[in-house]
Design an enzyme around this catalytic site. Structure first.
Site, PDB file in Angstrom:
ATOM      1  N   HIS A  72      -7.561  -5.912  -0.649  1.00 23.25           N
ATOM      2  CA  HIS A  72      -6.145  -5.463  -0.751  1.00 23.25           C
ATOM      3  C   HIS A  72      -5.457  -6.260   0.685  1.00 23.25           C
ATOM      4  O   HIS A  72      -5.838  -6.397   1.588  1.00 23.25           O
ATOM      5  CB  HIS A  72      -6.496  -3.688  -0.251  1.00 23.25           C
ATOM      6  CG  HIS A  72      -5.889  -2.895  -0.092  1.00 23.25           C
ATOM      7  ND1 HIS A  72      -4.870  -2.479  -0.885  1.00 23.25           N
ATOM      8  CD2 HIS A  72      -4.966  -2.227   0.972  1.00 23.25           C
ATOM      9  CE1 HIS A  72      -3.497  -2.234  -0.545  1.00 23.25           C
ATOM     10  NE2 HIS A  72      -4.131  -1.055   0.435  1.00 23.25           N
ATOM     11  N   SER A 108       0.882  -1.452   0.062  1.00 25.66           N
ATOM     12  CA  SER A 108       0.005  -0.205  -0.127  1.00 25.66           C
ATOM     13  C   SER A 108       1.070   1.212   0.089  1.00 25.66           C
ATOM     14  O   SER A 108       1.607   0.943  -0.959  1.00 25.66           O
ATOM     15  CB  SER A 108      -1.153  -0.189   1.095  1.00 25.66           C
ATOM     16  OG  SER A 108      -1.443   0.659   0.801  1.00 25.66           O
ATOM     17  N   ASP A 150      -8.646  -5.290  -5.951  1.00 20.32           N
ATOM     18  CA  ASP A 150      -8.732  -4.270  -5.055  1.00 20.32           C
ATOM     19  C   ASP A 150      -9.089  -3.659  -5.286  1.00 20.32           C
ATOM     20  O   ASP A 150      -9.349  -2.704  -6.285  1.00 20.32           O
ATOM     21  CB  ASP A 150      -7.099  -3.891  -5.398  1.00 20.32           C
ATOM     22  CG  ASP A 150      -6.255  -2.800  -4.143  1.00 20.32           C
ATOM     23  OD1 ASP A 150      -7.693  -2.489  -2.740  1.00 20.32           O
ATOM     24  OD2 ASP A 150      -5.018  -3.379  -3.512  1.00 20.32           O
TER      25      ASP A 150
END
Length: 630
Positions: free
Chosen positions: A341, A202, A310
């Site tokens: 995610h 991320s 995602d």
């Protein structure tokens, strides 16, 4: 010749004396061999200790001043390296630079950095990298991004100050910067072998990409996991806001230590003033936060991971970066999963750790293990069913036009519901329409969506790449929104990638990776795939602000009643529509579950069916489309 003879005789005469001198001295003990990594079965082995590893916290003066206090920001990082590095062992570094170590924290179990005894050194290290890799002859750095945890300054959400934070440590590792410990003593990295890899999920993944595009010498490889590569695309899409106003400042506030949030408010206010929320257009603010445009500077290899489903960091972040890496022939590999995610450590743990181990061994220890001769792409086709491919998109995909036809159109294509034959069809923009209303009951006529459906497919149809919708349309207002959704109508068991869990279930059982210390056991909860049977699957989607049809930088108002070409990409995909299923393309105006920027115009939209179509990246191209019935 007599001179040479005399020299020879003199030398011989001295030999017995020298021999006596040597025999009369006790020889020194043989020096212990220098410590070295051990490679067996093609990988480095855990021959070094973890509990006795050297732990340090160091500080580097940066080259920037994010909080504008007149002082250069100080970047802090925690370092762990094998004890043998004090005896001459040279090791590479694995670095995870993050803004999250004291706020959101890391991993599926939200691990924070922790100094339990107050001595200024970490006792608990988030993630498994330290437990697993330090015993195998690596150093690990967990770096606090500017303005977070022990670093000074203020976060700027992927602006230059964030982007340059990790570069400071790489410069120090390679003798180009000065680091000090808490006592102010200069510390050198004389144990470093000159090679560094970065990894992170991320935001951490974006910092790995950000460092790579600086071209900094000494960064050898990066492993970005589900990281934003083009920050405009994280909070915008084709002129439309997707995450609400002032998101950049909001995230900066989240990652700032609570006691510093008031102090950093002027920095956040400046970002909010410059982010352009009033238009949603692209500007220099977003260009600073783009890594795709700077891939030509990358000298590190890249192992890229992303979830195809995602909805946080959407898949266009991996695809645009991947396409740019290919254009510049950067050494690379790609993993694509069916989750949202989710870190690969929590979706395909054993294979991921083994792959990561071999990847770092090859690039950082130069172990010739053949990993770069293996297929470039690992792709999860269905729950825990993985394939390998030579590249992505699949090399035999062909961009194929599939026309959006009247309901009584000829063979092939996608037919409009209902069965009528207009040259244009009217659509009412409804900013309150839900996604479920858009995609459910596709055979029912609805005023605020157009549904185009295939016949049940005769054979499977595989799409691999980035679909593009091409509409010929007009509106009765100077602006409107467009949305498009590609849907698989057919019952099947699929990965349940929506919340909760984004495709995984966290179990109570654990497994352990690497060595332990009394305060850090390297053990993590296991997971399993979350699956569900459903009658349809939203495959991919896309949106467009009609005023940004020519440029996301410059809006151009519509002339009411005039027809224009509106071309916009959907999110990239790799998906197989099964035989017997129907392919659906749904066209709407506003798409509130994708864009938070509701269109107040409520325009009436006319779509011309003669030329409107979708370009699908079909494996096998037109013959495969015709065989399936399109």
């Amino acid at each position: 010749m007599g001179g040479l003879s005399r020299m020879w005789r003199v030398g011989m005469a001295l030999l017995p004396v020298v021999a006596v001198a040597v025999l009369g001295v006790t020889p020194p003990a043989l020096a212990a061999p220098a410590p070295a990594i051990v490679v067996s079965d093609g990988v480095t082995q855990p021959v070094f200790g973890y509990a006795d590893a050297i732990r340090e916290r160091l500080f580097i003066d940066s080259t920037f001043d994010s909080d504008l206090d007149g002082l250069r920001d100080i970047i802090a990082f925690d370092l762990m390296r094998p004890k043998a590095t004090a005896d001459g062992l040279k090791v590479p570094v694995i670095m995870d630079a993050s803004p999250y170590y004291s706020t959101v924290c890391r991993g599926n179990e939200s691990e924070c950095k922790a100094d339990l005894d107050g001595d200024g050194l970490l006792d608990r290290w988030p993630l498994f990298y330290d437990n697993y890799f330090v015993p195998r002859g690596y150093a690990v750095i967990l770096l606090d991004m500017v303005g977070t945890n022990n670093s000074t300054g203020c976060p700027t959400t992927n602006a230059n100050q964030d982007n340059l934070s990790a570069k400071q440590a790489i410069n120090w590792l390679n003798g180009r910067a000065t680091a000090r410990n808490a006592a102010g003593q200069v510390v050198e990295a004389d144990w470093h072998n000159g090679r560094t890899g970065m990894i992170g999920k991320s935001y951490d993944g974006s910092l790995a990409m950000a460092t790579a595009v600086t071209g900094v010498r000494g960064l050898t490889t990066v492993v970005p996991i589900s990281g934003p590569s083009e920050y405009y695309d994280y909070v915008r899409s084709n002129g439309l806001i997707t995450r609400g106003n002032n998101y950049v400042a909001s995230l900066a506030n989240t990652v700032t230590n609570p006691e510093r949030r008031d102090y950093c408010k002027p920095v956040r206010d400046a970002m909010s003033a410059a982010d352009g929320d009033e238009t949603g257009d692209y500007s220099a603010f977003w260009n600073e936060r783009s890594y795709v445009k700077k891939v030509d500077k990358v000298t590190a290899s890249v192992l890229l991971y992303h979830g195809l489903n995602d909805d946080n960091v959407r898949p266009d972040h991996f695809s645009k970066f991947w396409y740019a890496l290919a254009e510049h022939d950067v050494p690379r590999k790609l993993w694509l999963s069916q989750e949202g995610h989710v870190d690969p450590f929590d979706s395909r743990r054993t294979v991921w750790v083994n792959t990561l181990h071999r990847w770092f061994d090859f690039w950082l220890h130069q172990v010739q293990n053949g990993i770069m001769e293996e297929p470039r792409v690992d792709l999860e086709r269905s729950a825990d069913v993985w394939e390998t491919h030579a590249d992505w998109p699949l090399p035999d995909k062909v961009d194929t036009e599939v026309f959006l036809q009247p309901g009584t159109g000829g063979a092939g294509g996608l037919k409009l519901v209902p069965v009528v034959k207009p040259t244009t069809v009217r659509l009412a923009d409804d900013p309150a329409q839900s996604q479920n209303t858009m995609i459910l009951n596709p055979d029912t006529v609805q005023p605020s969506r157009l549904a185009f459906l295939s016949v049940p497919l005769r054979t499977p149809l595989h799409v691999s790449g980035t679909p593009v919708v091409k509409l010929r349309a007009g509106a009765d207002k100077t602006d409107t929104n467009f949305g498009a959704i590609l849907v698989d109508y057919g019952t099947a068991e699929r990965v349940a990638h929506r919340m909760p869990g984004e495709g995984i279930i966290t179990l109570e059982s654990q497994d352990c990776w690497g060595q332990t210390s009394p305060t850090d056991d390297g053990c993590y909860k296991q997971t399993q795939k979350r699956v569900a049977t459903a009658d349809l699957e939203l495959v991919t989607k896309g949106i467009l602000d009609a005023q940004n049809r020519q440029s996301i930088r410059t809006p151009t108002p519509l002339v009411p009643g005039q027809l224009y070409n509106f071309d916009f990409p959907l999110l990239p995909e790799d998906y197989v529509f099964q035989a017997g299923h129907r392919i659906g393309v749904i066209i709407v105006g506003s798409y509130p579950q994708y864009s938070s920027q509701a269109d107040p115009n409520r325009a009436t939209i006319d779509v011309a069916l003669k030329t409107s179509h979708i370009v699908l990246p079909i494996v096998g191209g037109t013959p495969a489309a015709h065989a399936a019935g399109l």
